[in-house]
Enzyme design. Structure first.
Site, mmCIF file in Angstrom:
data_model
loop_
_atom_site.group_PDB
_atom_site.id
_atom_site.type_symbol
_atom_site.label_atom_id
_atom_site.label_comp_id
_atom_site.label_asym_id
_atom_site.label_seq_id
_atom_site.Cartn_x
_atom_site.Cartn_y
_atom_site.Cartn_z
ATOM 1 N N ASP A 69 5.131 -17.395 -4.117
ATOM 2 C CA ASP A 69 4.039 -16.472 -4.443
ATOM 3 C C ASP A 69 4.325 -15.353 -3.357
ATOM 4 O O ASP A 69 4.286 -15.435 -2.175
ATOM 5 C CB ASP A 69 2.563 -16.950 -4.115
ATOM 6 C CG ASP A 69 1.679 -15.867 -4.414
ATOM 7 O OD1 ASP A 69 2.035 -14.528 -4.544
ATOM 8 O OD2 ASP A 69 0.342 -16.299 -4.383
ATOM 9 N N SER B 58 13.078 -0.755 -1.865
ATOM 10 C CA SER B 58 11.927 0.046 -1.784
ATOM 11 C C SER B 58 11.936 0.731 -3.100
ATOM 12 O O SER B 58 11.885 0.109 -4.301
ATOM 13 C CB SER B 58 12.229 1.023 -0.474
ATOM 14 O OG SER B 58 11.247 1.833 -0.687
ATOM 15 N N TYR C 173 0.677 2.128 -3.677
ATOM 16 C CA TYR C 173 2.116 1.721 -4.126
ATOM 17 C C TYR C 173 2.917 2.157 -2.742
ATOM 18 O O TYR C 173 3.708 1.482 -2.088
ATOM 19 C CB TYR C 173 2.819 1.941 -5.354
ATOM 20 C CG TYR C 173 4.176 1.528 -5.612
ATOM 21 C CD1 TYR C 173 4.563 -0.035 -5.827
ATOM 22 C CD2 TYR C 173 5.293 2.595 -5.458
ATOM 23 C CE1 TYR C 173 5.892 -0.206 -6.076
ATOM 24 C CE2 TYR C 173 6.531 1.983 -5.645
ATOM 25 C CZ TYR C 173 6.762 0.744 -5.948
ATOM 26 O OH TYR C 173 8.203 0.358 -5.819
ATOM 27 N N LYS D 77 5.755 0.539 0.761
ATOM 28 C CA LYS D 77 7.200 0.981 0.585
ATOM 29 C C LYS D 77 7.371 1.964 1.803
ATOM 30 O O LYS D 77 8.329 1.723 2.367
ATOM 31 C CB LYS D 77 7.635 1.730 -0.816
ATOM 32 C CG LYS D 77 7.551 0.969 -1.940
ATOM 33 C CD LYS D 77 8.236 -0.439 -1.830
ATOM 34 C CE LYS D 77 8.326 -1.270 -3.116
ATOM 35 N NZ LYS D 77 9.053 -2.374 -2.988
ATOM 36 N N THR E 220 13.199 -2.256 -15.854
ATOM 37 C CA THR E 220 12.971 -3.619 -15.515
ATOM 38 C C THR E 220 11.434 -3.948 -15.820
ATOM 39 O O THR E 220 11.083 -3.204 -16.835
ATOM 40 C CB THR E 220 12.839 -3.431 -13.787
ATOM 41 O OG1 THR E 220 11.861 -2.778 -13.255
ATOM 42 C CG2 THR E 220 14.084 -3.177 -13.174
#
Length: 313
Positions: free
Chosen positions: A75, A153, A167, A171, A202
């Site tokens: 996880d 990143s 988000y 990063k 992706t």
């Protein structure tokens, strides 16, 4: 004392017992960049420890590369699992030459809309767990005399825009931490490469992956275009994960040091470049004002600059 700091003394095998197969640990290897890197490295003859939530998703690779591929249920939000993962890789393959912190998940919403629990989960996923994995892996790499840490990143780790602050926060933290890390571990032969992709095909924008906070009335209109763009991007992104994997695997295997930061995709080059230019323009505009706040007789700093270890390689 954190459990991982005892690993070097108690768990690290001697250099003489380590085999010669180039070994990777890759998180989030079930799809996207993680899977593409794993497939490319396996074709290269490397060994892979794939850290994934559902190992059965990689059953085809486990069958095809039985001797050089293994999975570990992991996880990527739980830093307590970092040390057992690294131990498993060393037990199976005898070494760790490359660590790829790839697992990640997008979250879209205004700063006022993203709940603290969601923000903390994003920070665990994008910063705290990658940092724990690095700490667990470094004793192995130091004893080997080298290794490469690849931090996946984003272009959102160098510049941000409304709606993706939750988000980008993780990063940005990962990039700042990794930049310092690069200077700390360079004397031991350990290299750090921060990969900053733009939009790639992706699973990042898939409906079951991308987190989109329910739009409230205050920011509904302001973020409508961002929400729509993020949702409709799945399957039409410009970037090819297989081509990106070719570049990453090639750079990791080179004797020449990889770049500290590697933008991938034309959009990343343009957006990150534009951010650099805008920030440099602002710095020059306000330079005299900034300098005026110093004590005139203070001694200069002796802290190293990034160029002293990153260079332009």
């Amino acid at each position: 004392m954190e459990q991982g700091f005892a690993f070097e003394r108690a768990q690290t095998p001697s250099v003489e017992t380590m085999n010669d197969t180039f070994t990777w640990i890759i998180t989030g290897a079930s799809r996207g960049f993680g899977r593409a890197i794993a497939e490319r490295a396996l074709r290269n003859g490397d060994a892979i420890m794939a850290a994934v939530r559902q190992p059965e998703a990689l059953a085809d690779l486990a069958e095809r590369y039985a001797g050089t591929f293994a999975t570990w249920q992991f996880d990527a939000r739980d830093s307590e699992l970092a040390l057992p993962l690294v131990r498993a890789a060393v037990d199976r393959f005898g070494r760790v030459d490359a660590l790829v912190n790839n697992a990640g998940r997008g979250i879209v919403g205004a700063a006022e809309e993203v709940a603290e629990a969601d923000l903390r989960e994003a920070m665990d996923l994008h910063f705290f767990v990658p940092a724990a994995l690095v700490r667990a892996t470094l004793p192995i790499m130091r004893q080997q005399g080298g290794g490469t840490i690849v931090q996946l990143s984003s272009q959102g780790g160098r510049m941000s825009f409304p709606g993706v602050g939750g988000y980008s926060a993780g990063k940005f933290a990962l990039e700042g931490w990794s930049e310092a890390l690069a200077g700390e571990v360079a004397p031991f032969g350990v290299r750090v490469m921060i990969v900053e992709p733009s939009r790639f095909r992706t699973g990042f924008n898939a409906p079951d992956v991308l987190g989109v906070v329910d739009a409230g009335p205050v920011y509904r209109d302001a973020l409508a275009a961002v929400r729509a763009d993020m949702r409709r991007a799945d399957g039409v992104q410009e970037g090819d994960p297989a081509r990106a994997a070719d570049v990453i695997v090639d750079l990791v295997h080179r004797d020449e040091a990889p770049p500290l930061r590697l933008p991938l995709g034309a959009e990343a080059v343009e957006r990150i470049g534009g951010s650099y230019t805008a920030n440099l323009d602002a710095l020059r505009r306000w330079a005299d004002t900034a300098r005026s706040t110093d004590f005139p007789d203070a001694p200069p700093s002796s802290r190293p600059a990034v160029a002293s270890w990153a260079g332009s390689a």
